[in-house]
Design a protein around this motif. Sequence first.
Motif, PDB file in Angstrom:
ATOM      1  N   ALA A 217       0.813  -1.218   0.000  1.00  0.00           N
ATOM      2  CA  ALA A 217       0.000   0.000   0.000  1.00  0.00           C
ATOM      3  C   ALA A 217       0.848   1.271   0.000  1.00  0.00           C
ATOM      4  CB  ALA A 217      -0.935  -0.015   1.206  1.00  0.00           C
ATOM      5  N   PRO A 218       1.886   1.342  -0.835  1.00  0.00           N
ATOM      6  CA  PRO A 218       2.707   2.555  -0.829  1.00  0.00           C
ATOM      7  C   PRO A 218       1.986   3.711  -1.527  1.00  0.00           C
ATOM      8  CG  PRO A 218       3.500   1.047  -2.508  1.00  0.00           C
ATOM      9  CD  PRO A 218       2.355   0.358  -1.809  1.00  0.00           C
ATOM     10  N   ALA A 219       2.236   4.911  -1.055  1.00  0.00           N
ATOM     11  CA  ALA A 219       1.715   6.104  -1.729  1.00  0.00           C
ATOM     12  C   ALA A 219       2.483   6.314  -3.026  1.00  0.00           C
ATOM     13  CB  ALA A 219       1.881   7.310  -0.808  1.00  0.00           C
ATOM     14  N   LEU A 220       1.887   7.081  -3.949  1.00  0.00           N
ATOM     15  CA  LEU A 220       2.548   7.332  -5.238  1.00  0.00           C
ATOM     16  C   LEU A 220       3.940   7.928  -5.026  1.00  0.00           C
ATOM     17  CD1 LEU A 220      -0.262   8.797  -7.532  1.00  0.00           C
ATOM     18  CD2 LEU A 220       0.718   6.497  -7.588  1.00  0.00           C
ATOM     19  N   HIS A 221       4.081   8.802  -4.020  1.00  0.00           N
ATOM     20  CA  HIS A 221       5.378   9.445  -3.821  1.00  0.00           C
ATOM     21  C   HIS A 221       6.431   8.427  -3.385  1.00  0.00           C
ATOM     22  CE1 HIS A 221       8.117  12.738  -3.463  1.00  0.00           C
ATOM     23  NE2 HIS A 221       8.420  12.395  -2.215  1.00  0.00           N
ATOM     24  N   GLU A 222       6.004   7.426  -2.611  1.00  0.00           N
ATOM     25  CA  GLU A 222       6.950   6.359  -2.220  1.00  0.00           C
ATOM     26  C   GLU A 222       7.403   5.570  -3.448  1.00  0.00           C
ATOM     27  OE1 GLU A 222       5.840   3.830   1.180  1.00  0.00           O
ATOM     28  OE2 GLU A 222       4.357   5.369   1.650  1.00  0.00           O
ATOM     29  N   GLU A 223       6.466   5.297  -4.365  1.00  0.00           N
ATOM     30  CA  GLU A 223       6.822   4.588  -5.604  1.00  0.00           C
ATOM     31  C   GLU A 223       7.821   5.428  -6.406  1.00  0.00           C
ATOM     32  OE1 GLU A 223       6.020   1.644  -5.575  1.00  0.00           O
ATOM     33  OE2 GLU A 223       3.887   1.195  -5.767  1.00  0.00           O
ATOM     34  N   PHE A 224       7.566   6.736  -6.472  1.00  0.00           N
ATOM     35  CA  PHE A 224       8.472   7.641  -7.189  1.00  0.00           C
ATOM     36  C   PHE A 224       9.870   7.592  -6.579  1.00  0.00           C
ATOM     37  CE2 PHE A 224      10.449  11.897  -7.258  1.00  0.00           C
ATOM     38  CZ  PHE A 224      10.678  12.017  -8.620  1.00  0.00           C
ATOM     39  N   GLN A 225       9.935   7.636  -5.237  1.00  0.00           N
ATOM     40  CA  GLN A 225      11.241   7.600  -4.564  1.00  0.00           C
ATOM     41  C   GLN A 225      11.991   6.308  -4.876  1.00  0.00           C
ATOM     42  OE1 GLN A 225      12.661   9.972  -2.947  1.00  0.00           O
ATOM     43  NE2 GLN A 225      10.991  11.426  -2.752  1.00  0.00           N
ATOM     44  N   LEU A 226      11.249   5.204  -4.951  1.00  0.00           N
ATOM     45  CA  LEU A 226      11.861   3.913  -5.302  1.00  0.00           C
ATOM     46  C   LEU A 226      12.459   3.935  -6.696  1.00  0.00           C
ATOM     47  CD1 LEU A 226       9.363   1.028  -4.372  1.00  0.00           C
ATOM     48  CD2 LEU A 226      11.722   1.254  -3.590  1.00  0.00           C
ATOM     49  N   MET A 227      11.740   4.568  -7.624  1.00  0.00           N
ATOM     50  CA  MET A 227      12.101   4.506  -9.042  1.00  0.00           C
ATOM     51  C   MET A 227      13.119   5.566  -9.453  1.00  0.00           C
ATOM     52  SD  MET A 227       8.189   4.188 -10.399  1.00  0.00           S
ATOM     53  CE  MET A 227       8.524   4.227 -12.171  1.00  0.00           C
ATOM     54  N   ALA A 228      13.017   6.748  -8.841  1.00  0.00           N
ATOM     55  CA  ALA A 228      13.672   7.942  -9.392  1.00  0.00           C
ATOM     56  C   ALA A 228      15.176   7.809  -9.558  1.00  0.00           C
ATOM     57  CB  ALA A 228      13.343   9.155  -8.528  1.00  0.00           C
ATOM     58  N   SER A 229      15.830   7.030  -8.700  1.00  0.00           N
ATOM     59  CA  SER A 229      17.289   6.933  -8.785  1.00  0.00           C
ATOM     60  C   SER A 229      17.752   5.867  -9.775  1.00  0.00           C
ATOM     61  CB  SER A 229      17.859   6.622  -7.397  1.00  0.00           C
ATOM     62  OG  SER A 229      17.344   5.367  -6.965  1.00  0.00           O
ATOM     63  N   THR A 230      16.826   5.116 -10.360  1.00  0.00           N
ATOM     64  CA  THR A 230      17.246   3.995 -11.212  1.00  0.00           C
ATOM     65  C   THR A 230      17.484   4.432 -12.653  1.00  0.00           C
ATOM     66  OG1 THR A 230      14.977   3.342 -11.839  1.00  0.00           O
ATOM     67  CG2 THR A 230      15.848   2.432  -9.786  1.00  0.00           C
ATOM     68  N   ASP A 231      18.461   3.806 -13.290  1.00  0.00           N
ATOM     69  CA  ASP A 231      18.723   4.082 -14.708  1.00  0.00           C
ATOM     70  C   ASP A 231      17.523   3.695 -15.560  1.00  0.00           C
ATOM     71  OD1 ASP A 231      21.217   4.952 -14.051  1.00  0.00           O
ATOM     72  OD2 ASP A 231      22.283   3.174 -14.764  1.00  0.00           O
ATOM     73  N   LEU A 232      16.863   2.587 -15.185  1.00  0.00           N
ATOM     74  CA  LEU A 232      15.736   2.099 -15.980  1.00  0.00           C
ATOM     75  C   LEU A 232      14.625   3.136 -16.042  1.00  0.00           C
ATOM     76  CD1 LEU A 232      14.766  -0.401 -17.582  1.00  0.00           C
ATOM     77  CD2 LEU A 232      13.662  -1.192 -15.488  1.00  0.00           C
ATOM     78  N   ALA A 233      14.319   3.772 -14.905  1.00  0.00           N
ATOM     79  CA  ALA A 233      13.264   4.797 -14.901  1.00  0.00           C
ATOM     80  C   ALA A 233      13.663   5.975 -15.783  1.00  0.00           C
ATOM     81  CB  ALA A 233      12.989   5.263 -13.471  1.00  0.00           C
ATOM     82  N   LYS A 234      14.922   6.374 -15.703  1.00  0.00           N
ATOM     83  CA  LYS A 234      15.362   7.520 -16.512  1.00  0.00           C
ATOM     84  C   LYS A 234      15.230   7.208 -17.996  1.00  0.00           C
ATOM     85  CE  LYS A 234      18.305   9.035 -12.781  1.00  0.00           C
ATOM     86  NZ  LYS A 234      19.458   8.568 -12.032  1.00  0.00           N
ATOM     87  N   ARG A 235      15.587   5.995 -18.377  1.00  0.00           N
ATOM     88  CA  ARG A 235      15.463   5.596 -19.792  1.00  0.00           C
ATOM     89  C   ARG A 235      13.997   5.517 -20.209  1.00  0.00           C
ATOM     90  NH1 ARG A 235      18.061   0.002 -20.147  1.00  0.00           N
ATOM     91  NH2 ARG A 235      17.170   0.128 -22.239  1.00  0.00           N
TER      92      ARG A 235
END
Length: 434
Positions: free
Chosen positions: A146-164
């Motif tokens: 049950a993570p909030a959208l902002h928690e999902e963003f924090q998980l993803m934001a530092s990854t190369d895959l998300a940036k691509r």
Amino acid sequence: MSHSVPTKVLVIGYVWPEPRSSAASGHVMQILEAFLEQGWDITFSSPAGPGEHKADLTALGIREVPIELNNSSFDTFISELAPDIVLFDQFMMEEQFGWRVEKHCPDALRILETSDLQSLRHARHQRLKDRLKINDEQTDFTELFAPALHEEFQLMASTDLAKREIAALYRCDLNLMISEVEIDLLVEEFGLPRQILHWCPLMIDLPDTTAPGFEERAHFLSIGNFRHAPNWDAVLWMKTTLWPLIRARLPRAQLHIYGAYTPPKATALHNPAQGFHIMDWAEDALEVMSAARVCLAPLRFGAGIKGKLVDAMLCGTPSVTTPIGAEAMHGDAPWPGAVALDANTFAEQAVQLYEDPARWQQAQIQASALLQQRYQRSVHGPRLINRIDDCRQHLAQLRNDNFTGAMLRHHTLKSTQYMAQWIEAKNQLNPTER
């Protein structure tokens, strides 16, 4: 949009579609069918080899053209084809071929079919791995679900895959999103303009036959392509934790697990004495789903929406899943079965549905209502075509309004272009290394 000549569409697929192996391929086929209904002239190309269960696109009137990565032969091919619309199936195809499309067909509408947000799925997988490293207790995963959208963003934001992946979304004129949750994440957290995103869930025709009833069915069923990591994780969780809990309550119960591309590690789990059956690929997924009493989908990570759960609804088969499985699938409507956050609740709900005809029947009715409400091809097909037509009519304005996309195309595609040209030159010098 009326044209004297048919609209030409080029689809660049990460793989050749296998609709009976994966929901992602099923969605691509549904989009192709919507295009065919318009009389559009479609060419499907892919750098992948044909898979074991490849659909016969030529039988539908779609040309099949193999293409190569990092090879300028594609430039000749696309220049001669001169498509009006190019659909990239998965963001890696936009990365590989987007700059070539822009260079040779700058006025073609560029659409990305995402299937699911891969960077979200990978970030959730990493979160599960981290949790299991700290604590390998297998029953309660409430904190993952049950993570909030902002928690999902924090998980993803530092990854190369998300940036691509996010860069590829920005570079396209329109992105087909299967999940409203992912649209909200992209708009509210990553700042994408909503006008380049289009909600396009799985699109189905409502069944015109009555599904088999409670007494006509037996056994639990789970289904999913074994190459898809969330499915394999679900099989392991069933084997170690969930199925023993269910079997303790129902000693004669059977679980049949179907999936394409069954690896030896899955076959090794087959244990008839425990009622745990690895069944390999189902020739007809809807047939086996219709014979089962309850569908189990204990997904601990993932993204998008789940084809197996739409299939369960189509077959009138109640399902037990997690919040990850049910995400973006039922809006405000009740789930046709049960959604559980921990192993004990999951097993309890599965047993109740299996044994209670009244509750089971109610879930079947809810499945039918949900399909009608959210997944009708007759609603989403025309809506998709209208959105594409609108984008084509206002393409210059759409691109002008998406300055970030234009900026990313200017910079990123130059580097991608030079890398591709370097690889091609290297391949020509050393053909044996290819």
